[in-house]
Design a protein around this motif. Structure first.
Motif, mmCIF file in Angstrom:
data_model
loop_
_atom_site.group_PDB
_atom_site.id
_atom_site.type_symbol
_atom_site.label_atom_id
_atom_site.label_comp_id
_atom_site.label_asym_id
_atom_site.label_seq_id
_atom_site.Cartn_x
_atom_site.Cartn_y
_atom_site.Cartn_z
ATOM 1 N N ARG A 83 0.808 -1.223 0.000
ATOM 2 C CA ARG A 83 0.000 0.000 0.000
ATOM 3 C C ARG A 83 0.841 1.272 0.000
ATOM 4 N N LEU A 84 2.152 1.129 -0.070
ATOM 5 C CA LEU A 84 3.017 2.307 -0.073
ATOM 6 C C LEU A 84 2.951 3.007 -1.430
ATOM 7 N N ALA A 85 2.775 4.317 -1.402
ATOM 8 C CA ALA A 85 2.736 5.094 -2.639
ATOM 9 C C ALA A 85 4.159 5.436 -3.080
ATOM 10 N N LYS A 86 4.328 5.647 -4.346
ATOM 11 C CA LYS A 86 5.607 6.083 -4.936
ATOM 12 C C LYS A 86 6.778 5.179 -4.566
ATOM 13 N N ARG A 87 6.544 3.889 -4.540
ATOM 14 C CA ARG A 87 7.635 2.957 -4.253
ATOM 15 C C ARG A 87 8.630 2.967 -5.404
ATOM 16 N N HIS A 109 10.573 -8.020 -18.608
ATOM 17 C CA HIS A 109 9.984 -6.747 -18.198
ATOM 18 C C HIS A 109 11.117 -5.781 -17.917
ATOM 19 N N ALA A 110 10.804 -4.519 -17.770
ATOM 20 C CA ALA A 110 11.818 -3.494 -17.544
ATOM 21 C C ALA A 110 12.435 -3.656 -16.161
ATOM 22 N N GLY A 111 13.681 -3.261 -16.030
ATOM 23 C CA GLY A 111 14.325 -3.175 -14.726
ATOM 24 C C GLY A 111 15.377 -4.224 -14.454
ATOM 25 N N GLU A 112 15.637 -4.404 -13.162
ATOM 26 C CA GLU A 112 16.610 -5.379 -12.673
ATOM 27 C C GLU A 112 15.992 -6.118 -11.497
ATOM 28 N N SER A 163 13.189 -6.081 -6.859
ATOM 29 C CA SER A 163 13.268 -5.643 -8.252
ATOM 30 C C SER A 163 12.987 -4.149 -8.322
ATOM 31 N N THR A 164 13.557 -3.531 -9.333
ATOM 32 C CA THR A 164 13.334 -2.121 -9.568
ATOM 33 C C THR A 164 13.306 -1.888 -11.065
ATOM 34 N N PRO A 165 12.442 -1.064 -11.590
ATOM 35 C CA PRO A 165 11.330 -0.460 -10.870
ATOM 36 C C PRO A 165 10.315 -1.533 -10.461
ATOM 37 N N PRO A 166 9.377 -1.163 -9.594
ATOM 38 C CA PRO A 166 8.422 -2.159 -9.093
ATOM 39 C C PRO A 166 7.409 -2.553 -10.161
ATOM 40 N N SER A 167 7.808 -3.421 -11.060
ATOM 41 C CA SER A 167 6.946 -3.798 -12.189
ATOM 42 C C SER A 167 6.172 -5.070 -11.878
#
Length: 179
Positions: A83-87, A109-112, A163-167
């Protein structure tokens, strides 16, 4: 100040003189598009507005029962702080039942992403290279490389990953389409 926000949102000052979405003297239902225009002037995303926590201190600790399971079937993916915003990242507690698989079709998917195997064994295939990882072993790769997780063992496999971004929503859709 109202003139600045009105200018940023493209709304005429006369239309929203007080910029109150609910004027007590004359109650009305604001439209989502009006709300979006006001939030664009702040700037704030509509999703962030609805998940805005005005309770003061951000949540730091997350009991197991508060972790949302975003997995499917025999793959359990418990998301920390759902529920955290802007993770800026996603931290998952993953469990793969014996025989569980993210599917024949490789995920991209995008990211690492990276993780550490806590218990059991998992076959991880990344970019055509497969390896069986056990407790204490770790991985880290660009998620744009085709990848797949399979538990070929007779015991559950447990992984803690990030993972980042949170996809994770995209990952979940990919996982569903593979099963």
């Amino acid at each position: 100040m109202y003139g600045v926000i009105a200018a940023r949102t493209g709304e005429a000052r006369g239309r929203h003189q007080r910029l109150d979405l609910l004027d007590r003297a004359k109650p009305r239902q604001p439209s989502v598009s009006s709300l979006k225009k006001v939030l664009d002037g702040i700037p704030m995303a509509l999703a962030d507005f609805f998940t805005l926590d005005l309770g003061g201190q951000p949540q730091v600790f997350f009991p197991r029962q508060d972790l949302s399971d975003i997995g499917t079937g025999s793959v359990e993916l418990r998301l920390v702080g759902s529920r955290l915003a802007k993770r800026s990242n996603a931290i998952l507690h993953e469990r793969y039942a014996p025989g569980a698989d993210t599917g024949e079709e490789m995920l991209t998917h995008a990211g690492e992403e990276g993780g550490v195997i806590v218990k059991g064994r998992i076959e991880l295939t990344v970019g055509g290279e497969a390896r069986i990882l056990g407790p204490g072993d770790a991985y880290y790769f660009k998620s744009s490389l085709p990848h797949r997780f399979r538990n070929l063992a007779r015991e559950e496999c447990e992984i803690v990953s990030a993972s980042t971004p949170p996809s994770f929503e995209r990952w979940r859709a990919d996982l569903r389409s593979c099963q």
